[in-house]
Scaffold this motif. Structure first.
Motif, PDB file in Angstrom:
ATOM      1  N   SER A   1       0.830  -1.211   0.000  1.00  0.00           N
ATOM      2  CA  SER A   1       0.000   0.000   0.000  1.00  0.00           C
ATOM      3  C   SER A   1       0.864   1.262   0.000  1.00  0.00           C
ATOM      4  CB  SER A   1      -0.927  -0.009   1.216  1.00  0.00           C
ATOM      5  OG  SER A   1      -0.182   0.130   2.426  1.00  0.00           O
ATOM      6  N   LEU A   2       1.974   1.245   0.753  1.00  0.00           N
ATOM      7  CA  LEU A   2       2.892   2.385   0.743  1.00  0.00           C
ATOM      8  C   LEU A   2       3.544   2.559  -0.627  1.00  0.00           C
ATOM      9  CD1 LEU A   2       4.702   1.814   4.170  1.00  0.00           C
ATOM     10  CD2 LEU A   2       2.897   3.442   3.696  1.00  0.00           C
ATOM     11  N   TYR A   3       3.905   1.441  -1.229  1.00  0.00           N
ATOM     12  CA  TYR A   3       4.507   1.458  -2.572  1.00  0.00           C
ATOM     13  C   TYR A   3       3.529   2.079  -3.576  1.00  0.00           C
ATOM     14  CZ  TYR A   3       6.984  -0.428  -6.679  1.00  0.00           C
ATOM     15  OH  TYR A   3       7.661  -0.567  -7.860  1.00  0.00           O
ATOM     16  N   ARG A   4       2.279   1.645  -3.515  1.00  0.00           N
ATOM     17  CA  ARG A   4       1.251   2.151  -4.432  1.00  0.00           C
ATOM     18  C   ARG A   4       1.041   3.655  -4.242  1.00  0.00           C
ATOM     19  NH1 ARG A   4      -2.951   0.410  -7.619  1.00  0.00           N
ATOM     20  NH2 ARG A   4      -2.329  -1.765  -7.323  1.00  0.00           N
ATOM     21  N   GLU A   5       0.997   4.097  -2.982  1.00  0.00           N
ATOM     22  CA  GLU A   5       0.778   5.518  -2.719  1.00  0.00           C
ATOM     23  C   GLU A   5       1.921   6.373  -3.258  1.00  0.00           C
ATOM     24  OE1 GLU A   5       0.341   8.599   1.049  1.00  0.00           O
ATOM     25  OE2 GLU A   5      -0.189   6.489   1.347  1.00  0.00           O
ATOM     26  N   LEU A   6       3.159   5.925  -3.040  1.00  0.00           N
ATOM     27  CA  LEU A   6       4.311   6.688  -3.531  1.00  0.00           C
ATOM     28  C   LEU A   6       4.339   6.746  -5.051  1.00  0.00           C
ATOM     29  CD1 LEU A   6       7.087   5.413  -1.084  1.00  0.00           C
ATOM     30  CD2 LEU A   6       6.090   7.688  -1.142  1.00  0.00           C
ATOM     31  N   VAL A   7       3.920   5.673  -5.714  1.00  0.00           N
ATOM     32  CA  VAL A   7       3.870   5.672  -7.187  1.00  0.00           C
ATOM     33  C   VAL A   7       2.788   6.627  -7.669  1.00  0.00           C
ATOM     34  CG1 VAL A   7       3.379   4.275  -9.220  1.00  0.00           C
ATOM     35  CG2 VAL A   7       4.794   3.335  -7.408  1.00  0.00           C
ATOM     36  N   GLU A   8       1.614   6.578  -7.046  1.00  0.00           N
ATOM     37  CA  GLU A   8       0.512   7.440  -7.466  1.00  0.00           C
ATOM     38  C   GLU A   8       0.816   8.919  -7.227  1.00  0.00           C
ATOM     39  OE1 GLU A   8      -2.741   5.862  -5.272  1.00  0.00           O
ATOM     40  OE2 GLU A   8      -3.136   4.230  -6.700  1.00  0.00           O
ATOM     41  N   GLU A   9       1.588   9.212  -6.181  1.00  0.00           N
ATOM     42  CA  GLU A   9       1.974  10.597  -5.900  1.00  0.00           C
ATOM     43  C   GLU A   9       3.138  11.064  -6.773  1.00  0.00           C
ATOM     44  OE1 GLU A   9       0.639  12.882  -4.030  1.00  0.00           O
ATOM     45  OE2 GLU A   9      -0.949  11.622  -3.201  1.00  0.00           O
ATOM     46  N   GLY A  10       3.724  10.164  -7.547  1.00  0.00           N
ATOM     47  CA  GLY A  10       4.839  10.533  -8.420  1.00  0.00           C
ATOM     48  C   GLY A  10       6.172  10.609  -7.713  1.00  0.00           C
ATOM     49  N   VAL A  11       6.256  10.114  -6.479  1.00  0.00           N
ATOM     50  CA  VAL A  11       7.524  10.110  -5.737  1.00  0.00           C
ATOM     51  C   VAL A  11       8.386   8.928  -6.173  1.00  0.00           C
ATOM     52  CG1 VAL A  11       8.561   9.960  -3.438  1.00  0.00           C
ATOM     53  CG2 VAL A  11       6.486  11.297  -3.783  1.00  0.00           C
ATOM     54  N   LEU A  12       7.766   7.770  -6.377  1.00  0.00           N
ATOM     55  CA  LEU A  12       8.484   6.598  -6.884  1.00  0.00           C
ATOM     56  C   LEU A  12       8.239   6.521  -8.383  1.00  0.00           C
ATOM     57  CD1 LEU A  12       8.591   3.173  -5.075  1.00  0.00           C
ATOM     58  CD2 LEU A  12       8.864   3.359  -7.511  1.00  0.00           C
ATOM     59  N   ILE A  13       9.296   6.653  -9.172  1.00  0.00           N
ATOM     60  CA  ILE A  13       9.163   6.718 -10.627  1.00  0.00           C
ATOM     61  C   ILE A  13       9.884   5.550 -11.280  1.00  0.00           C
ATOM     62  CG2 ILE A  13       8.909   9.220 -10.625  1.00  0.00           C
ATOM     63  CD1 ILE A  13      11.852   9.405 -11.497  1.00  0.00           C
ATOM     64  N   LYS A  14       9.601   5.382 -12.563  1.00  0.00           N
ATOM     65  CA  LYS A  14      10.215   4.292 -13.329  1.00  0.00           C
ATOM     66  C   LYS A  14      11.463   4.814 -14.047  1.00  0.00           C
ATOM     67  CE  LYS A  14       9.080   0.729 -16.731  1.00  0.00           C
ATOM     68  NZ  LYS A  14       8.038   0.209 -17.633  1.00  0.00           N
ATOM     69  N   PRO A  15      12.659   4.248 -13.752  1.00  0.00           N
ATOM     70  CA  PRO A  15      13.867   4.725 -14.440  1.00  0.00           C
ATOM     71  C   PRO A  15      13.920   4.236 -15.883  1.00  0.00           C
ATOM     72  CG  PRO A  15      14.410   2.889 -13.002  1.00  0.00           C
ATOM     73  CD  PRO A  15      12.950   3.170 -12.799  1.00  0.00           C
ATOM     74  N   LYS A  16      14.633   4.978 -16.706  1.00  0.00           N
ATOM     75  CA  LYS A  16      14.847   4.546 -18.092  1.00  0.00           C
ATOM     76  C   LYS A  16      15.851   3.393 -18.109  1.00  0.00           C
ATOM     77  CE  LYS A  16      14.011   9.081 -20.155  1.00  0.00           C
ATOM     78  NZ  LYS A  16      14.621  10.211 -20.903  1.00  0.00           N
ATOM     79  N   THR A  17      15.684   2.497 -19.068  1.00  0.00           N
ATOM     80  CA  THR A  17      16.599   1.360 -19.197  1.00  0.00           C
ATOM     81  C   THR A  17      17.853   1.815 -19.934  1.00  0.00           C
ATOM     82  OG1 THR A  17      14.703  -0.123 -19.268  1.00  0.00           O
ATOM     83  CG2 THR A  17      16.812  -1.013 -19.988  1.00  0.00           C
ATOM     84  N   VAL A  18      18.857   2.176 -19.157  1.00  0.00           N
ATOM     85  CA  VAL A  18      20.135   2.669 -19.693  1.00  0.00           C
ATOM     86  C   VAL A  18      21.251   1.939 -18.955  1.00  0.00           C
ATOM     87  CG1 VAL A  18      21.619   4.668 -20.001  1.00  0.00           C
ATOM     88  CG2 VAL A  18      19.164   4.939 -20.156  1.00  0.00           C
TER      89      VAL A  18
END
Length: 808
Positions: A486-503
């Protein structure tokens, strides 16, 4: 390559490691005053460890044998940690993050590519399933929240749809007609042949020749297959027929990825453990009871009373049980008493010396400094790991006959030895409970004593209470009623946890600097190259985050700052750290968290959630873009509403909450570090990496790579050297924009008849703003004020004075 080749690589690496360990014992024990000689010793050891690291990583990735991989992994972690320790010593010695060792490479007859740090592939392979599930969950949350950037599907008009259906239908009809015409042709050919045979009749000689050809070919193919199979079995590249229980597809899959056999091995390990418990459990239990009972009697004979039984936390009977005689135990007790007396006398002596030093003059202080100038290597946390792995290799694998082990899967006898220890520990817990009761009854019957559990329990409770008080604000569990998901989901929805580019780190193109040593010899500080920056990112960012053992015992780096002009690839390097280690990426930039979690309590809650999720789902990277805004000298009026300095006071607490076992790295990126207050800025960021604009060699490689990457073809009409010379002052980002502007879809279609020319890139390049010399000087002046920059400038000033003294 075959398994024998990887075994050979492992053997050679172990031999080189033994030689290097022996050399360290001889060289690094004695203090050395010549700093040039010390740096040469350190650099040589660093290069040799890097070669051992490359060979061990290649062997670990190629071998299928699970127990061999485990043995290599132990040594590999030790070598990585030792490289980081060497790097720390080199930085302290030269007061610089960048080192130039091309003269040592020349002596060892090596190329700069030989010291390029390889990224161990087991960082991702061992956690591949978990990382794939996490990525899938992240994509689902982003899609549900409407934050996922998807390629929009273009709506097709009615006319376009009709045209597409017509084209597909005409193609289908054409294929069907071609098949029909082919059938007609074959039918006509068959009828013609039958008519000829009826008219003339078949020739018996031709029929016999045809049958002989077919039969001889069949027999010869069978013989060749048999000979090839015998040859492959002889070379050890194939299995005999009686060992081919595993299908070829399974064998191929296992050689590609050794991790696929782990589930089967785990099941087999459980079966072996259960079998050992059934067959040897009773014998182990009886021997343990006899040994512990005998130990009680011997201790009472020496001390005069029965000993106290150790608690579970202390290790139980394993702490009191030993294979020593009573005389040895008595000797140890006497030695401990002597050591305690020696420590007391040493403390008293030190206190007296401190009192004398206060009264002494400045002349004695200077003399003491001269005596302490000798350099000595700091104690290592990884030498014991490497030595243990080396001794294990010699004892188990070095002289092992593996002629029978064609599968190269795992050794059952080694598994039995490991599982026997686990079974013994499990039985020891049960025996401890029985023997503790027996000891209490013995004490009561013989000595008339009672156990004092309650008092000890109260003391431990008091200790726990005092420990609880020391927990910081961020470490308090404010979300004890919520799950990590639930904490993970909240941080993603708030834009705090983002998806890095594959580099990948190898995508950060840059060439080695060959003039560094020459410039430093004349006391000129060279500009670091992009290859040096790439190495620092691997050393401080990727290697510690990828391995738990390395992160816990290596020199701890909690925060890393990437500073440089716009377009030099700072964010790309952050993405590369996440890609190479499979880390989560948290975005705490001032622009990203503006308006989110308002107030002091909201900020505390956000950082607590970030810390909790980052620790639970480690490795993790916490990124602060434009981090100078967090430490502004004066906040501009346009940014006052954003309140960029929210994190200034709480960031040190955040770093304090990170321990050695937490694989969490704070990475800041900035293109205007001189706008920040220097003291708190340098207090937070432990390591500062200055990323310069690319030099000529790096620009040459960049132009070539980016043009080919975007579909361009390099011919004699395109002068890459000219482009590299003209683009002096421009960054990697500028070059990428220019290439993409030139190589449009239309230009790529014209490429075969109209090759690329140098002049095509000039106009888009002229529209870009380069990095001017004034900006470069500002960066250099700012870095000279940092702690490491000040130390480096003092060292340069000393060397200049020494040089002037010699010339006079």
């Amino acid at each position: 390559m075959s398994q024998a080749t990887y075994n050979k690589i492992w053997t050679d690496a172990q031999k080189d490691l033994d030689i290097q360990l022996q050399m360290e014992r001889e060289q690094f024990l004695q203090p050395e005053k010549d700093r040039v000689k010390v740096f040469k010793m350190l650099a040589s050891s660093y290069i040799k460890y890097m070669q051992i690291f490359r060979n061990l990583e290649e062997a670990h990735n190629g071998l299928v044998h699970q127990q061999k991989r485990a043995a290599i992994r132990q040594v590999l972690d030790g070598v990585i940690g030792r490289i980081l320790e060497m790097k720390k010593e080199m930085v302290a010695l030269e007061n610089s993050e960048f080192h130039y060792i091309d003269n040592i490479l020349e002596d060892l007859k090596l190329l700069p590519e030989d010291i390029e740090i390889p990224i161990p592939r087991y960082f991702i392979k061992e956690n591949l399933e978990v990382l794939q599930q996490r990525e899938k969950m992240l994509d689902e949350i982003l899609c549900d929240a409407g934050l996922q950037t998807q390629i929009p599907v273009k709506a097709m008009t009615f006319e376009e749809a009709v045209k597409m259906i017509q084209v597909a239908e005409r193609a289908r009809q054409g294929r069907r007609r071609a098949v029909f015409m082919k059938q007609m042709y074959l039918e006509e050919k068959r009828t013609r042949q039958t008519k000829l045979q009826v008219q003339t009749g078949p020739n018996p000689d031709d029929a016999a020749t045809r049958i002989q050809k077919v039969w001889r070919g069949y027999i010869q193919r069978k013989k060749t297959e048999k000979m090839r199979e015998e040859e492959m079995i002889f070379l050890g590249m194939s299995l005999p027929p009686h060992l081919k229980a595993m299908s070829s597809s399974q064998m191929h899959a296992k050689q590609i990825n050794a991790q696929q056999g782990e589930v089967h091995e785990r099941n087999e390990e459980v079966f072996i453990k259960d079998k050992l418990r059934e067959t040897e459990g009773l014998d182990i239990k009886e021997t343990l009871e006899d040994q512990i009972g005998q130990c009680f009697i011997e201790c009472r004979h020496i001390i005069g009373r029965f000993p106290d039984y150790p608690t579970k936390e202390a290790g139980g009977s394993a702490t009191i049980f030993s294979e020593k005689t009573p005389e040895q135990v008595a000797a140890e007790l006497a030695a401990k008493k002597e050591m305690a007396l020696q420590k007391k006398t040493q403390k008293e002596g030190k206190e007296k010396e401190k009192g004398k030093e206060k009264t002494k003059g400045k002349t004695q202080k200077t003399g003491k400094k001269e005596e302490d100038e000798g350099w000595k290597m700091a104690p290592s946390n990884f030498l014991s790991i490497m030595e243990e792995g080396s001794s294990q290799y010699k004892a188990v694998w070095q002289n092992r006959d593996e002629g029978w082990d064609l599968l190269q899967d795992h050794d059952l006898e080694l598994i039995k030895e490991e599982k026997r220890e686990e079974v013994e520990e499990e039985i020891r817990v049960q025996v401890d409970e029985l023997m503790q009761q027996k000891l209490e009854s013995l004490k009561l019957a013989v000595d008339g004593e009672k156990s004092g559990k309650q008092k000890k329990g109260r003391k431990s409770e008091k200790k726990k209470k005092t420990a609880r008080k020391k927990i910081s604000e961020l470490e308090e569990d404010l979300t004890s009623d919520r799950t990590i998901d639930s904490l993970y989901r909240e941080l993603v929805e708030e834009g705090v946890l983002i998806k890095p580019k594959t580099v990948y780190l190898s995508d950060y193109i840059g060439e080695y600097s060959y003039l560094g040593t020459t410039l430093r010899q004349v006391d000129i500080e060279p500009v670091p190259s992009l290859a040096d920056v790439r190495q620092l990112i691997a050393l401080y960012g990727i290697l510690p985050l990828g391995s738990q053992t390395v992160h816990e015992k290596a020199p701890l780096v909690k925060a890393l700052l990437l500073a440089g002009p716009a377009g030099v690839g700072k964010k790309m390097l952050v993405d590369a750290i996440c890609t190479e280690t499979g880390a989560n990426l948290f975005n705490l930039s001032a622009s990203n968290i503006a308006g989110k979690y308002p107030g002091k309590s909201g900020l505390q809650m956000m950082l607590h959630m970030v810390l909790k999720v980052a620790k639970q789902l480690q490795p993790s990277v916490v990124w602060i873009g434009e981090t100078e805004k967090t430490f502004y000298k004066s906040v501009p009026k346009a940014e006052e509403q954003m309140s960029p300095k929210r994190l200034e006071k709480i960031l040190p607490k955040f770093l304090k909450a990170l321990k050695a076992q937490d694989r969490v790295l704070l990475v800041g990126t900035t293109r205007r570090p001189f706008d920040a207050n220097l003291k708190p800025f340098c207090k937070v960021y432990q390591k500062i990496i200055m990323i310069p604009r690319p030099d000529y060699a790096s620009r040459f490689v960049l132009w070539k790579h980016i043009i080919q990457q975007n579909g361009g073809v390099i011919t004699n009409l395109l002068n890459i050297s000219c482009l590299a010379k003209v683009s002096d002052g421009f960054t990697q980002g500028h070059i990428v924009q220019v290439v993409r502007a030139v190589l449009s879809e239309l230009r790529l279609l014209q490429m075969p008849r109209k090759p690329l020319r140098t002049a095509e890139f000039m106009t888009p390049l002229a529209r870009q703003d380069p990095v001017y010399r004034e900006e470069e000087e500002t960066f250099k002046a700012w870095y000279a004020k940092t702690p490491l920059g000040r130390a480096r400038s003092r060292a340069l000033a000393k060397s200049e004075k020494a040089g002037k003294g010699k010339t006079k």
